[in-house]
Design a protein around this motif. Structure first.
Motif, PDB file in Angstrom:
ATOM      1  N   UNK A 133      59.202  41.324 -24.342  1.00 23.41           N
ATOM      2  CA  UNK A 133      60.222  41.470 -23.299  1.00 23.41           C
ATOM      3  C   UNK A 133      59.962  42.728 -22.476  1.00 23.41           C
ATOM      4  N   UNK A 134      59.588  43.814 -23.151  1.00 25.63           N
ATOM      5  CA  UNK A 134      59.306  45.054 -22.426  1.00 25.63           C
ATOM      6  C   UNK A 134      58.081  44.930 -21.530  1.00 25.63           C
ATOM      7  N   UNK A 135      57.078  44.212 -21.995  1.00 24.14           N
ATOM      8  CA  UNK A 135      55.884  43.987 -21.162  1.00 24.14           C
ATOM      9  C   UNK A 135      56.267  43.213 -19.915  1.00 24.14           C
ATOM     10  N   UNK A 136      57.106  42.190 -20.081  1.00 24.56           N
ATOM     11  CA  UNK A 136      57.545  41.404 -18.924  1.00 24.56           C
ATOM     12  C   UNK A 136      58.331  42.274 -17.947  1.00 24.56           C
ATOM     13  N   UNK A 137      59.264  43.073 -18.472  1.00 28.29           N
ATOM     14  CA  UNK A 137      60.053  43.942 -17.602  1.00 28.29           C
ATOM     15  C   UNK A 137      59.179  44.969 -16.886  1.00 28.29           C
ATOM     16  N   UNK A 138      58.222  45.528 -17.602  1.00 28.84           N
ATOM     17  CA  UNK A 138      57.372  46.569 -17.043  1.00 28.84           C
ATOM     18  C   UNK A 138      56.401  46.008 -16.013  1.00 28.84           C
ATOM     19  N   UNK A 139      56.039  44.752 -16.144  1.00 30.07           N
ATOM     20  CA  UNK A 139      55.063  44.171 -15.223  1.00 30.07           C
ATOM     21  C   UNK A 139      55.615  44.016 -13.810  1.00 30.07           C
ATOM     22  N   UNK A 140      56.929  43.956 -13.645  1.00 26.87           N
ATOM     23  CA  UNK A 140      57.505  43.743 -12.317  1.00 26.87           C
ATOM     24  C   UNK A 140      57.649  45.051 -11.544  1.00 26.87           C
ATOM     25  N   UNK A 141      58.341  46.016 -12.128  1.00 24.74           N
ATOM     26  CA  UNK A 141      58.569  47.286 -11.441  1.00 24.74           C
ATOM     27  C   UNK A 141      58.509  48.418 -12.465  1.00 24.74           C
ATOM     28  N   UNK A 142      57.299  48.782 -12.858  1.00 28.13           N
ATOM     29  CA  UNK A 142      57.208  49.787 -13.920  1.00 28.13           C
ATOM     30  C   UNK A 142      57.607  51.183 -13.447  1.00 28.13           C
ATOM     31  N   UNK A 143      58.434  51.821 -14.235  1.00 31.21           N
ATOM     32  CA  UNK A 143      58.724  53.240 -14.034  1.00 31.21           C
ATOM     33  C   UNK A 143      58.068  53.974 -15.195  1.00 31.21           C
ATOM     34  N   UNK A 144      57.984  55.279 -15.107  1.00 28.99           N
ATOM     35  CA  UNK A 144      57.383  56.034 -16.202  1.00 28.99           C
ATOM     36  C   UNK A 144      58.210  55.905 -17.469  1.00 28.99           C
TER      37      UNK A 144
END
Length: 125
Positions: free
Chosen positions: A72-83
């Protein structure tokens, strides 16, 4: 609708669903460990091997749940990653790697103990 918008909306829907699946896996594994742990402690007062088996099974549930959370985190990060997102993803990946390492080591030790105890069982019967 532009492809990027479609992917963003799909991410908004899928990541919480995958997080929910992870939560369900962790809850099921924890409930199972609780019930089996009580059962083993009452029926095998000195059953160290039996209780360790319960904890090993619980660890597998936790690793599965953590794997789903990582997805789930990979999916979320793939769209608009913040640090912050990248750091959280890295922390989860490191924790999962360590848990998996120790789980595999414990499983190997349990298999070795089982193999050591098998000849004794056969010889004593």
């Amino acid at each position: 609708m532009i492809l990027g918008e479609w992917l963003s909306r799909l991410t908004e829907i899928s990541a919480p669903i995958i997080d929910l699946l992870a939560l369900v896996m962790i809850l099921v594994g924890t409930l199972e460990a609780f019930v089996n742990g009580i059962r083993v402690m009452l029926s095998h007062p000195e059953g160290h091997y039996a209780i360790r088996s319960v904890w090993m099974r619980h660890a597998r549930w936790l690793i599965a749940g953590l794997t789903f959370q990582l997805a789930a985190d990979i999916i979320e990060t793939s769209v608009a990653p913040s640090w912050d997102d990248v750091g959280r993803l890295g922390a989860i990946a490191v924790i999962r790697t360590f848990l998996n390492f120790f789980l595999e080591r414990d499983q190997r030790e349990i298999r070795e103990l089982q193999h050591e105890n098998e000849p004794r069982k056969v010889a004593s019967t």
